[in-house]
Design a protein around this motif. Structure first.
Motif, mmCIF file in Angstrom:
data_model
loop_
_atom_site.group_PDB
_atom_site.id
_atom_site.type_symbol
_atom_site.label_atom_id
_atom_site.label_comp_id
_atom_site.label_asym_id
_atom_site.label_seq_id
_atom_site.Cartn_x
_atom_site.Cartn_y
_atom_site.Cartn_z
ATOM 1 N N ALA A 111 -0.560 12.123 6.634
ATOM 2 C CA ALA A 111 -1.799 11.422 6.959
ATOM 3 C C ALA A 111 -2.246 10.536 5.813
ATOM 4 C CB ALA A 111 -2.886 12.445 7.299
ATOM 5 N N ASP A 112 -1.831 10.867 4.580
ATOM 6 C CA ASP A 112 -2.216 10.047 3.431
ATOM 7 C C ASP A 112 -1.574 8.663 3.497
ATOM 8 O OD1 ASP A 112 0.152 11.648 3.021
ATOM 9 O OD2 ASP A 112 0.197 10.933 0.959
ATOM 10 N N LEU A 113 -0.363 8.562 4.039
ATOM 11 C CA LEU A 113 0.265 7.254 4.214
ATOM 12 C C LEU A 113 -0.492 6.429 5.261
ATOM 13 C CD1 LEU A 113 4.085 8.088 4.097
ATOM 14 C CD2 LEU A 113 2.743 6.862 2.364
ATOM 15 N N ASP A 114 -0.900 7.085 6.328
ATOM 16 C CA ASP A 114 -1.712 6.387 7.335
ATOM 17 C C ASP A 114 -3.029 5.913 6.714
ATOM 18 O OD1 ASP A 114 0.235 6.959 9.226
ATOM 19 O OD2 ASP A 114 -0.764 8.807 9.884
ATOM 20 N N ARG A 115 -3.598 6.744 5.863
ATOM 21 C CA ARG A 115 -4.861 6.379 5.212
ATOM 22 C C ARG A 115 -4.661 5.192 4.268
ATOM 23 N NH1 ARG A 115 -8.727 10.696 1.911
ATOM 24 N NH2 ARG A 115 -10.337 9.199 1.280
ATOM 25 N N GLU A 136 -2.411 2.827 4.628
ATOM 26 C CA GLU A 136 -2.260 1.661 5.495
ATOM 27 C C GLU A 136 -3.624 1.178 5.986
ATOM 28 O OE1 GLU A 136 -0.083 0.400 9.712
ATOM 29 O OE2 GLU A 136 0.561 2.214 8.644
ATOM 30 N N GLN A 137 -4.475 2.115 6.375
ATOM 31 C CA GLN A 137 -5.813 1.747 6.848
ATOM 32 C C GLN A 137 -6.655 1.139 5.731
ATOM 33 O OE1 GLN A 137 -7.178 5.469 8.423
ATOM 34 N NE2 GLN A 137 -5.637 5.512 10.058
ATOM 35 N N LEU A 138 -6.499 1.659 4.505
ATOM 36 C CA LEU A 138 -7.232 1.105 3.369
ATOM 37 C C LEU A 138 -6.815 -0.342 3.114
ATOM 38 C CD1 LEU A 138 -9.193 1.595 0.984
ATOM 39 C CD2 LEU A 138 -7.193 2.321 -0.356
ATOM 40 N N ALA A 139 -5.508 -0.591 3.150
ATOM 41 C CA ALA A 139 -5.016 -1.955 2.966
ATOM 42 C C ALA A 139 -5.500 -2.866 4.092
ATOM 43 C CB ALA A 139 -3.493 -1.960 2.897
ATOM 44 N N ARG A 140 -5.546 -2.335 5.294
ATOM 45 C CA ARG A 140 -6.005 -3.129 6.431
ATOM 46 C C ARG A 140 -7.497 -3.506 6.259
ATOM 47 N NH1 ARG A 140 -2.902 -3.506 10.541
ATOM 48 N NH2 ARG A 140 -1.858 -1.518 10.107
ATOM 49 N N ARG A 141 -8.251 -2.581 5.676
ATOM 50 C CA ARG A 141 -9.680 -2.849 5.477
ATOM 51 C C ARG A 141 -9.915 -3.800 4.304
ATOM 52 N NH1 ARG A 141 -13.423 -0.062 2.383
ATOM 53 N NH2 ARG A 141 -12.026 1.723 2.086
ATOM 54 N N LEU A 142 -9.177 -3.597 3.207
ATOM 55 C CA LEU A 142 -9.409 -4.400 2.006
ATOM 56 C C LEU A 142 -8.674 -5.735 2.028
ATOM 57 C CD1 LEU A 142 -9.115 -1.655 -0.768
ATOM 58 C CD2 LEU A 142 -11.201 -2.574 0.256
ATOM 59 N N GLN A 143 -7.544 -5.791 2.757
ATOM 60 C CA GLN A 143 -6.708 -6.995 2.801
ATOM 61 C C GLN A 143 -6.433 -7.538 1.396
ATOM 62 O OE1 GLN A 143 -5.224 -8.728 5.806
ATOM 63 N NE2 GLN A 143 -5.452 -6.520 6.109
ATOM 64 N N LEU A 147 2.751 2.066 -7.922
ATOM 65 C CA LEU A 147 3.142 2.466 -9.272
ATOM 66 C C LEU A 147 3.913 3.780 -9.244
ATOM 67 C CD1 LEU A 147 2.988 1.861 -12.276
ATOM 68 C CD2 LEU A 147 0.691 2.876 -12.307
ATOM 69 N N GLY A 148 5.159 3.737 -9.758
ATOM 70 C CA GLY A 148 6.039 4.888 -9.624
ATOM 71 C C GLY A 148 6.461 5.023 -8.183
ATOM 72 N N CYS A 149 7.023 3.933 -7.661
ATOM 73 C CA CYS A 149 7.186 3.779 -6.208
ATOM 74 C C CYS A 149 8.198 4.719 -5.581
ATOM 75 C CB CYS A 149 7.570 2.330 -5.883
ATOM 76 S SG CYS A 149 9.183 1.811 -6.544
ATOM 77 N N GLY A 150 9.133 5.289 -6.375
ATOM 78 C CA GLY A 150 10.153 6.114 -5.754
ATOM 79 C C GLY A 150 10.896 5.345 -4.687
ATOM 80 N N ALA A 151 11.025 5.932 -3.505
ATOM 81 C CA ALA A 151 11.758 5.281 -2.415
ATOM 82 C C ALA A 151 10.919 4.265 -1.658
ATOM 83 C CB ALA A 151 12.297 6.334 -1.453
ATOM 84 N N GLY A 152 9.658 4.059 -2.062
ATOM 85 C CA GLY A 152 8.892 2.939 -1.549
ATOM 86 C C GLY A 152 7.934 3.208 -0.400
ATOM 87 N N HIS A 153 7.675 4.469 -0.064
ATOM 88 C CA HIS A 153 6.853 4.743 1.117
ATOM 89 C C HIS A 153 5.424 4.229 0.972
ATOM 90 C CE1 HIS A 153 10.100 6.939 2.934
ATOM 91 N NE2 HIS A 153 10.227 7.682 1.858
ATOM 92 N N THR A 154 4.884 4.284 -0.243
ATOM 93 C CA THR A 154 3.550 3.729 -0.465
ATOM 94 C C THR A 154 3.556 2.221 -0.284
ATOM 95 O OG1 THR A 154 2.865 5.531 -1.932
ATOM 96 C CG2 THR A 154 1.739 3.419 -2.203
ATOM 97 N N ALA A 155 4.563 1.563 -0.853
ATOM 98 C CA ALA A 155 4.673 0.105 -0.707
ATOM 99 C C ALA A 155 4.806 -0.284 0.759
ATOM 100 C CB ALA A 155 5.880 -0.406 -1.500
ATOM 101 N N PHE A 156 5.577 0.484 1.527
ATOM 102 C CA PHE A 156 5.746 0.176 2.954
ATOM 103 C C PHE A 156 4.404 0.278 3.684
ATOM 104 C CE2 PHE A 156 10.148 2.314 2.360
ATOM 105 C CZ PHE A 156 10.616 1.202 1.678
ATOM 106 N N ALA A 157 3.621 1.322 3.354
ATOM 107 C CA ALA A 157 2.322 1.505 4.009
ATOM 108 C C ALA A 157 1.375 0.354 3.665
ATOM 109 C CB ALA A 157 1.712 2.844 3.592
ATOM 110 N N LEU A 158 1.368 -0.052 2.407
ATOM 111 C CA LEU A 158 0.487 -1.143 1.999
ATOM 112 C C LEU A 158 0.886 -2.458 2.669
ATOM 113 C CD1 LEU A 158 0.192 -0.334 -1.809
ATOM 114 C CD2 LEU A 158 -1.503 0.127 -0.027
#
Length: 256
Positions: A31-35, A37-44, A51-62
């Motif tokens: 659910a944190d990844l969904d959150r 994505e929603q934060l990026a959608r709100r802030l644009q 930072l410390g992206c690993g396999a990139g799941h945070t970057a994909f959500a953003l």
């Protein structure tokens, strides 16, 4: 032979296991990844940093949330290669990668609207130094999101968690307590802190397989689990196969 430093251990270890983190359910879902994505959608945000992206799941959500440009930063070249390949497969053209550590960001001052880090900070040699860097590269009113495992406030439970983590992963530094995060963020100049904690189930076999924990350390882990006091066994909901539950936390703050 010269022993490797902690950053060298982390880069080597995660380089060898990079592909495991793309498919890991703990890292790829939540659910944190969904959150995020929603934060990026709100802030644009025009520019966001994973930072410390690993396999990139945070970057994909953003990127899914509409961030115009997402920089995925990690010290492990194999991890960055995984991100490049997967971003291409998902047709997420906003994502770019760059090598680097959290304590020495190669970006201009006030160059990001949003910085996020997920399941990475417990490997950073100096979180206070990294937080100063994050504050530097964020624009005024920019947001910083930390998602990580946190340690319980009780000393016994804190010590138990760090023991398990270090046996499983020799590059582990520390899972910080929520109170420690609050103090470190305040010291770095962040404000408007909010936090949410949830339970994170960890299946033992996949937990150790993901990072290729050596067999001798797996044996030590099982011995520690067997000898835990009842308070720790209860808090971490330890099961017969060694699976247990840790605490995950979302911490969000603003650079004034």
């Amino acid at each position: 032979m010269t022993e490797p430093t902690q950053p060298q251990l982390a880069a080597r270890q995660f380089g060898d296991t990079a592909a495991n983190y793309l498919s890991s359910s703990v890292h790829a879902q939540g659910a944190d990844l969904d959150r995020l994505e929603q934060l990026a959608r709100r802030l644009q945000p025009l520019r966001a940093l994973d930072l410390g992206c690993g396999a990139g799941h945070t970057a994909f959500a953003l990127a899914r949330g509409g961030a115009r440009q997402v920089i995925a930063c990690d010290p492990s070249p194999p991890m960055l290669a995984v991100v490049v390949a997967e971003a291409r497969a998902r047709e997420l053209s906003a994502i770019q990668v760059i090598g680097g550590t959290a304590e020495g960001l190669q970006f201009d001052d006030s160059s990001f609207d949003l910085v996020a880090t997920r399941f990475s900070a417990h490997h950073w040699p100096s979180v206070p130094a990294a937080l100063r860097e994050v504050a530097r590269v964020l624009k005024p009113q920019g947001r910083f999101v930390v998602i990580d495992v946190i340690a319980p406030e009780a000393a016994l439970l804190d010590t138990t968690l760090q023991t398990l983590e270090l046996l499983r992963d020799r590059s582990h530094v520390r899972d910080y307590r929520e109170s420690e995060w609050q103090q470190m963020l305040a010291a770095a100049g962040f404000a408007d802190l909010i936090s949410n904690v949830w339970k994170l189930p960890l299946q033992f076999d996949s937990w150790v397989r993901r990072i290729a924990t050596p067999s001798r350390r797996i044996e030590a882990l099982r011995a520690v689990f067997e000898d835990l006091p009842s308070e720790a066994r209860s808090y971490f909901a330890v099961q017969a196969d060694g699976s247990f539950t840790s605490d995950g936390c979302w911490i969000e703050a603003v650079r004034p």
